[in-house]
Write an enzyme that holds these catalytic residues in place. Structure first.
Site, PDB file in Angstrom:
ATOM      1  N   THR A  48      38.544  23.575  42.509  1.00  0.00           N
ATOM      2  CA  THR A  48      37.766  24.795  42.392  1.00  0.00           C
ATOM      3  C   THR A  48      37.889  25.401  41.025  1.00  0.00           C
ATOM      4  OG1 THR A  48      38.238  25.293  44.667  1.00  0.00           O
ATOM      5  CG2 THR A  48      37.676  27.154  43.320  1.00  0.00           C
ATOM      6  N   ASP A  64      33.024  28.969  42.061  1.00  0.00           N
ATOM      7  CA  ASP A  64      32.001  27.927  42.158  1.00  0.00           C
ATOM      8  C   ASP A  64      31.791  27.631  43.640  1.00  0.00           C
ATOM      9  OD1 ASP A  64      33.422  24.696  42.311  1.00  0.00           O
ATOM     10  OD2 ASP A  64      34.505  26.585  42.544  1.00  0.00           O
ATOM     11  N   ARG A  66      31.787  24.232  45.204  1.00  0.00           N
ATOM     12  CA  ARG A  66      31.936  22.831  45.635  1.00  0.00           C
ATOM     13  C   ARG A  66      33.194  22.679  46.468  1.00  0.00           C
ATOM     14  NH1 ARG A  66      31.957  17.862  41.428  1.00  0.00           N
ATOM     15  NH2 ARG A  66      29.739  18.281  41.453  1.00  0.00           N
ATOM     16  N   LYS A  80      33.306  30.649  48.694  1.00  0.00           N
ATOM     17  CA  LYS A  80      34.722  30.820  48.391  1.00  0.00           C
ATOM     18  C   LYS A  80      35.105  32.273  48.182  1.00  0.00           C
ATOM     19  CE  LYS A  80      34.730  26.323  46.322  1.00  0.00           C
ATOM     20  NZ  LYS A  80      35.152  25.434  45.263  1.00  0.00           N
ATOM     21  N   GLY A  94      42.243  25.980  47.056  1.00  0.00           N
ATOM     22  CA  GLY A  94      43.274  25.288  47.817  1.00  0.00           C
ATOM     23  C   GLY A  94      42.689  24.663  49.073  1.00  0.00           C
ATOM     24  N   SER A 176      41.406  23.976  39.907  1.00  0.00           N
ATOM     25  CA  SER A 176      41.481  22.854  38.972  1.00  0.00           C
ATOM     26  C   SER A 176      40.708  23.150  37.698  1.00  0.00           C
ATOM     27  CB  SER A 176      40.946  21.582  39.623  1.00  0.00           C
ATOM     28  OG  SER A 176      39.624  21.784  40.055  1.00  0.00           O
ATOM     29  N   ASP A 213      34.981  20.472  34.524  1.00  0.00           N
ATOM     30  CA  ASP A 213      35.993  20.031  35.478  1.00  0.00           C
ATOM     31  C   ASP A 213      35.299  19.237  36.571  1.00  0.00           C
ATOM     32  OD1 ASP A 213      37.569  21.482  38.272  1.00  0.00           O
ATOM     33  OD2 ASP A 213      38.405  19.901  37.009  1.00  0.00           O
ATOM     34  N   SER A 216      35.032  20.901  40.272  1.00  0.00           N
ATOM     35  CA  SER A 216      34.198  22.090  40.505  1.00  0.00           C
ATOM     36  C   SER A 216      32.751  21.732  40.259  1.00  0.00           C
ATOM     37  CB  SER A 216      34.574  23.205  39.545  1.00  0.00           C
ATOM     38  OG  SER A 216      35.956  23.359  39.502  1.00  0.00           O
TER      39      SER A 216
END
Lengths: 278, 214
Positions: A48, A64, A66, A80, A94, A176, A213, A216
């Site tokens: 994330t 984000d 995903r 989220k 997480g 991440s 990243d 994400s």
């Protein structure tokens, strides 16, 4: 996985039954892994990017969308940003299940507190309860949260790690993609931003996470919390990954498929009977 | 990163010994031959070893007296092959290099070479933590027609962010510029850093209670 030792004598059995925790399932899992080679199912995580900033009289959170299951994208547009109370929201990174249930638990606890005391819940209350709970579970609940809200004492932004540590910060990123988003934040944050500029900054930080990243992706959700209006989630504030070409199917008109035979069979008979229960 | 008239390279001046910030005034940029600049991260002794080898190569190149000198393309290709051969013999030079340069009127050259032998050309690269913190900023702001001042400002910004968020970074940097005619490595430049965020400095409680942190 947790190592489970077989109890050797009555002292070991006594020791294992002390305390309030029951590790029956751990023993079962260890047995299954050893005897039947069955591994537990992997949890659906959210690699994330989430971030938050604290302004003069508002807090802005963004995330984000995903959700990943190992190397696959499980959900392209998941949510989220979680509602905890009208003036407290949190963004979570997480394990998806842990996040959802933890935030729902906090939401219900805050609602009960609000009804019991008659006052708006404070951000520090939520932080305290979350960190106590996460510490109690020693990091096994995989919730990394960016929690923000505005209460009577002003705007607050907190960062809570899965092991229960908390940080109070003017701006923060987690997940991440946190490094990519943090680069944008460090370069452009200042506390005198207006709410519009703040929204643009968090969206830019999340976009950096989405494009730099691999964990994400998807769209950008933003949540603005102010003293007057409480919190409002702007779902899909930005959609930088819209699908360009979609297959266009016109619906087939009725009667396209010819009906050759029609047969109606009564398979269920309805009986009107009143059943008395003592 | 490449800019309008050439290419620049920036590095901080720290050589760490594990977690200890041992040598704080080390120049990790090296001028190679006439037109090339080598920036090295990772094991400093391997960087010094390779620098000496490249100096010998540059001397031999000069001794040839054929009127032309090796440029960044030649040096970066050589370094790339050396690194790959060393890793294939299980004796790597543990470094991440950025080899940049511009030879007279040829286009500017920028190559990243790794201890694993990875070698690729790009318009802008970063090593170590710079990859996670600097590349997002570079991807947002880099343009092919940047002026020297804009490029320097962007490089400085990236290294500033790295100093904030990387435990092993430092707040003094060197910037090297290759513009086709000369290779200049600047004097050490100290970075600005800001620690006065209101959320940290303002007092929220009525009386000065030193134990309360909420």
């Amino acid at each position: 996985m947790v190592e489970v030792e077989e109890p050797q004598d009555y002292l070991d059995v006594f020791q294992s039954q002390r305390g309030g925790f029951s590790f029956e399932n751990c023993k079962r899992n260890a047995y299954l892994a050893a005897q039947a080679n069955i591994k537990p199912p992997t949890a659906m995580k959210s690699g994330t990017t989430i971030c938050g900033i604290q302004l003069k009289d508002a807090v802005i959170l963004a995330a984000d969308t995903r959700a990943t299951e190992g190397p696959m994208v499980a959900d392209k547009n998941c949510e989220k940003l979680h509602y905890i109370s009208k003036n407290v929201f949190c963004a979570g990174a997480g394990t998806a299940a842990d996040l959802q249930h933890t935030c729902e638990m906090m939401e219900s606890q805050m609602e009960l507190l609000r009804m019991a005391t008659g006052t708006e819940p404070r951000v520090c209350t939520v932080v305290r309860r979350l960190s106590s709970m996460l510490f109690k579970y020693q990091g096994y609940i995989g919730c990394a949260l960016v929690l923000g809200g505005v209460d009577v004492t002003g705007p607050h932004l907190y960062q809570i790690y899965p092991h229960g540590s908390t940080d109070k910060l003017p701006f923060t990123t987690m997940g991440s993609g946190s490094l990519a988003a943090m680069a944008i934040m460090e370069a452009e944050y200042n506390e005198n931003l207006s709410i519009e500029d703040g929204k643009k900054l968090v969206a830019k930080a999340i976009r950096a996470g989405i494009f730099n990243d691999l964990g994400s992706g998807g769209n950008v959700d933003v949540c603005v919390i102010t003293k007057e209006t409480g919190g409002a989630i702007l779902r899909n504030y930005e959609k930088p990954n819209e699908r360009k070409f979609k297959a266009q199917h016109a619906a087939f008109p009725k009667g396209t498929t010819p009906i050759l035979k029609e047969e109606i069979m009564k398979l269920v008979s309805v009986e009107e009977d009143v059943v008395m229960r003592d | 990163m490449k800019y309008k008239d050439g290419v620049i390279l920036a590095a901080d001046t720290l050589a760490s010994y594990g977690s200890e910030a041992r040598y704080k005034d080390v120049c990790r940029l090296k001028k190679v031959g006439e037109y090339t600049l080598l920036g090295g991260g990772g094991e400093l002794s391997d960087f010094q070893y390779l620098s000496d080898q490249l100096d010998e190569m540059a001397d031999e190149d000069w001794l040839n007296e054929d009127g032309c000198f090796m440029g960044p393309k030649e040096y970066s290709s050589y370094i790339g092959r050396v690194m790959y051969n060393r890793r294939s013999k299980f004796n790597p030079l543990y470094n991440q290099f950025v080899v940049v340069g511009k030879k007279k009127d040829e286009p500017a050259h920028l190559m990243y070479v790794d201890h694993q032998g990875t070698a690729f050309e790009e318009n802008f690269v970063a090593t170590g933590f710079g990859m996670h913190l600097g590349i997002p900023l570079l991807r947002n702001s880099w343009r092919a027609d940047m002026s020297l001042d804009e490029a320097k400002a962007l490089a400085t910004k990236c290294l500033e962010v790295c100093f904030y968020r990387d435990c092993r970074a430092y707040c003094k940097i060197h910037i090297g510029v290759c513009n086709g005619t000369s290779v200049d490595i600047s004097a050490p430049i100290p970075l600005n850093h800001f620690w006065g965020h209101g959320a940290w400095t303002e007092k929220r409680l009525e009386d000065d209670d030193p134990t309360a942190t909420w």
